[in-house]
Each structure stands twice: as C-alpha cells, then as structure tokens.
Design an enzyme around this catalytic site. Structure first.
Site, PDB file in Angstrom:
ATOM      1  N   GLN A 161       0.825  -1.200   0.000  1.00  0.00           N
ATOM      2  CA  GLN A 161       0.000   0.000   0.000  1.00  0.00           C
ATOM      3  C   GLN A 161       0.868   1.262   0.000  1.00  0.00           C
ATOM      4  OE1 GLN A 161      -3.341  -0.380   3.005  1.00  0.00           O
ATOM      5  NE2 GLN A 161      -2.160  -2.196   3.528  1.00  0.00           N
ATOM      6  N   HIS A 178      -1.517   1.382  -4.228  1.00  0.00           N
ATOM      7  CA  HIS A 178      -1.881   2.773  -4.016  1.00  0.00           C
ATOM      8  C   HIS A 178      -1.010   3.709  -4.853  1.00  0.00           C
ATOM      9  CE1 HIS A 178      -3.979   1.914   0.106  1.00  0.00           C
ATOM     10  NE2 HIS A 178      -4.700   1.579  -0.949  1.00  0.00           N
ATOM     11  N   CYS A 216       2.166  19.179 -18.272  1.00  0.00           N
ATOM     12  CA  CYS A 216       2.287  17.968 -19.082  1.00  0.00           C
ATOM     13  C   CYS A 216       2.920  18.319 -20.428  1.00  0.00           C
ATOM     14  CB  CYS A 216       0.915  17.340 -19.292  1.00  0.00           C
ATOM     15  SG  CYS A 216       0.900  15.937 -20.426  1.00  0.00           S
ATOM     16  N   CYS A 219       0.014  17.423 -23.602  1.00  0.00           N
ATOM     17  CA  CYS A 219      -1.043  18.376 -23.968  1.00  0.00           C
ATOM     18  C   CYS A 219      -0.611  19.823 -23.770  1.00  0.00           C
ATOM     19  CB  CYS A 219      -2.311  18.085 -23.174  1.00  0.00           C
ATOM     20  SG  CYS A 219      -2.172  18.425 -21.393  1.00  0.00           S
ATOM     21  N   GLY A 259       2.294  -4.214   9.099  1.00  0.00           N
ATOM     22  CA  GLY A 259       2.304  -2.759   9.130  1.00  0.00           C
ATOM     23  C   GLY A 259       1.053  -2.088   8.634  1.00  0.00           C
ATOM     24  N   THR A 260      -0.100  -2.751   8.719  1.00  0.00           N
ATOM     25  CA  THR A 260      -1.346  -2.137   8.258  1.00  0.00           C
ATOM     26  C   THR A 260      -2.496  -2.516   9.169  1.00  0.00           C
ATOM     27  OG1 THR A 260      -2.893  -1.938   6.394  1.00  0.00           O
ATOM     28  CG2 THR A 260      -1.832  -4.082   6.702  1.00  0.00           C
TER      29      THR A 260
END
Length: 345
Positions: A161, A178, A216, A219, A259-260
């Site tokens: 994550q 994530h 960007c 574009c 760890g979560t």
C-alpha cells in the site's frame, strides 16, 4: 520535467470521481477506498480458541516452508523505521494537516483540480521525504524472503500500500496498489499523458517554498499529478494492479500482513478473501486491529506475531536459512486448505 520517451505505457480506465468498492465480487465485503477506522478496538484474549493466537517466528517459518504460494501485504508501518510517518499515526501524513486543509482533503482529484498549487506543494514535500529515506531491515528482509521462497520452488508476491518506493529500492518487485510518488501523469483524463507514467520531476524543478506546477509535455495545457490513488478515486488494474492482487491472494497458501490496519478498500478485501479461502494468515505488528480480526474466528484464528516488521522479517529469514535440509520437499501444515507440496526449503 517529464520525458515522454521514458514513460511507461499503462492505459488506465478513466478513474471515477466517487469513492469505490473493491472489485471483490462475492468474495468479500468492502469499505470505501478512503475509509479508515480511527482507533481500532481489540477483541479476543489472544488465547487459543479466540479469533487470534500469538505465534512464534519458528512456527511461522514452518508455515512458510509448507506453503507453495506466499503473498506478503504491507502497509505504512513497514516504512516507519525509515522515517516515513504512518498515514494515520499521531505525526503521520494524514493527521498533521497542511495549511488550512486536512491531508484527506488535499489528496483528492477534486482538490487537485480546484487548488493545484497547494496540492502540488503538499505532494512535492512528501516525494522529497520519500526520496531521502532509505529501505530499512524490513524492506531488505522481505526482498530476501522472496528469494528464499523462489529458491525453494515456491511463488512469491509482494503487495504494498506504500507509495514511497522503498520496497522497489530494496530489490522487490511489488504490486503498488496505491501507486507511487516516484511517478507522475497528466491530470487531464483526455490527454494521452494520463495513460502514461513519467518519472517525478527532478529536484532542481522543485526548489523553493512554492514549487511551480509542472505542465504535461503532451497536452501542454494541464499540470501533472502524482500517480497515487486519491481518496475519491477507484482501484483499477492498469495503474493500481487490483486484479493482479486479487488473483495472487486467491491462489495463495499463505498471506503475511505487516504494518497495516487493513481498513482501506482493497487490503480489506484481500484479507477477507484469504480468510474465506481458509488459508494461513499471519499478521506481523505490535498492535492488533479489529478490521483485520473481524475476518477470523476461533476455528480459523489469525496468527499474530507481536513484533515490528523490521525485527520479525530478518528473524524469519534466519530461521528459514537454518533449515537442516533445504532441498527437501515438505508436507503442508495441517491448517492449510490445499494438500500441495511446499516450497521445499
């Protein structure tokens, strides 16, 4: 700035603006992508017969040796020893705030469009913090565990994550569900730059109290955004590898969580799938949380290692490396649902 020639083609689906549920089908119930329990309560006594049992590293090593397919799911707690605050901790990203906004408000697609300069400054600071950090003993040991499992003939998948990139720098090849603060893409969904991942702009472009927006190069109209999952966006396969994560857990013999709290959408669904498939699930963390425990019961308890990831994973590797007959095939543990040969170390 970004170099389109170095960009990774990812061609994502257009990300919805509303909170999403994990695409878990009838495998598991899920919560909104941004939801998190504030302070998980603990139920159960820890004795055998409850929804969890405290387990030794030696016992976990036996389960790893018996498993044919191992999946490790990590959260922000794994990077804490590297100086990266946990998102929900007392000094973490998501509780310290930023100027007049909470981090939960900043880390949304809507806010980035409404206040791009404030959001860009926020993510630049976090990118620089992650870039300065170094992999800790947990990151290194997880990369080592992957080699041990694969050397024994097993398969290994790391699902993270974390957006700090430390697993990758330690030698792992994680599914970063994530996203990653190492990359950016165009904010404009109609631009082909939204379908590509570009390296985060170099430090020289980020200097000063108020770093300028980076436009960007495709574009030349919209700024780039960090390639991380915002709180008002959905998991997908092209960028966030949601389907790959589901497949890995559905085919696993062992899931190790570290760890979560297991509260956000996809991690919760993955833990639920593992519990419903009745495979062995290990939680390595000094603290237990209800969002994880809720998936388990006394007949199939969670195995809990009461230690920090940076301590437990190196110890686990040491025990595995001390195996007396590393070339022997082992019989799966009695708790495994699949009667398959193990990793063989």
């Amino acid at each position: 700035g970004e170099n389109p020639e170095n960009a990774q083609q990812c061609r994502p689906k257009k990300l919805p603006r509303t909170d999403a549920k994990a695409e878990s089908g009838d495998k598991a119930a899920s919560v909104s992508a941004g939801a998190e329990a504030e302070k998980p309560a603990i139920h159960g006594t820890g004795s055998v017969g409850e929804c969890f049992r405290e387990t030794s590293i030696d016992d976990i090593a036996s389960v790893v040796r018996a498993a044919r397919s191992v999946v490790v799911l990590t959260g922000a707690g794994v990077s804490l020893a590297s100086g990266i605050p946990t998102y929900r901790g007392s000094e973490g990203f998501w509780t310290i705030g930023s100027h007049n906004y909470t981090p939960q408000a900043i880390a949304t697609n809507r806010m980035f469009r409404d206040r791009p300069r404030e959001c860009w400054k926020y993510f630049v600071e976090r990118h620089l913090q992650c870039k300065a950090a170094k992999p800790n003993e947990a990151h290194k040991a997880i990369a080592g565990l992957e080699k041990l499992v694969q050397a024994g003939g097993g398969t290994f998948t790391l699902i993270s994550q974390n957006v700090d990139g430390l697993h990758l720098r330690a030698g792992s090849k994680p599914l970063e569900i994530h996203g990653s603060l190492s990359f950016v893409r165009c904010l404009n969904d109609e631009c082909d730059g939204a379908n590509m991942l570009f390296p985060f702009p170099c430090s020289a472009d980020l200097e000063g109290k108020d770093p300028k927006l980076v436009m960007c190069t495709r574009c030349k109209t919209f700024p780039v955004r960090p390639s991380v999952l915002f709180f008002d966006e959905c998991y997908d396969e092209d960028i966030y590898k949601a389907d790959s994560a589901h497949r890995a857990v559905d085919n696993a013999d062992l899931l190790i969580v570290a760890g979560t709290q297991g509260c956000t959408n996809l991690p919760s669904a993955l833990i639920a799938i593992a519990a419903q498939n009745e495979i062995d699930v290990v939680d390595i963390d000094p603290n237990l949380s209800d969002p994880i425990l809720d998936h388990f019961h006394h007949q199939r308890p969670l195995m809990w290692v009461n230690d920090k990831a940076e301590v437990a994973f190196p110890r686990l590797n040491e025990v595995l490396e001390r195996a007396t007959d590393p070339g022997a095939q082992r019989t799966p543990s009695k708790t495994s649902r699949r009667p398959k040969p193990g990793c063989g170390f």
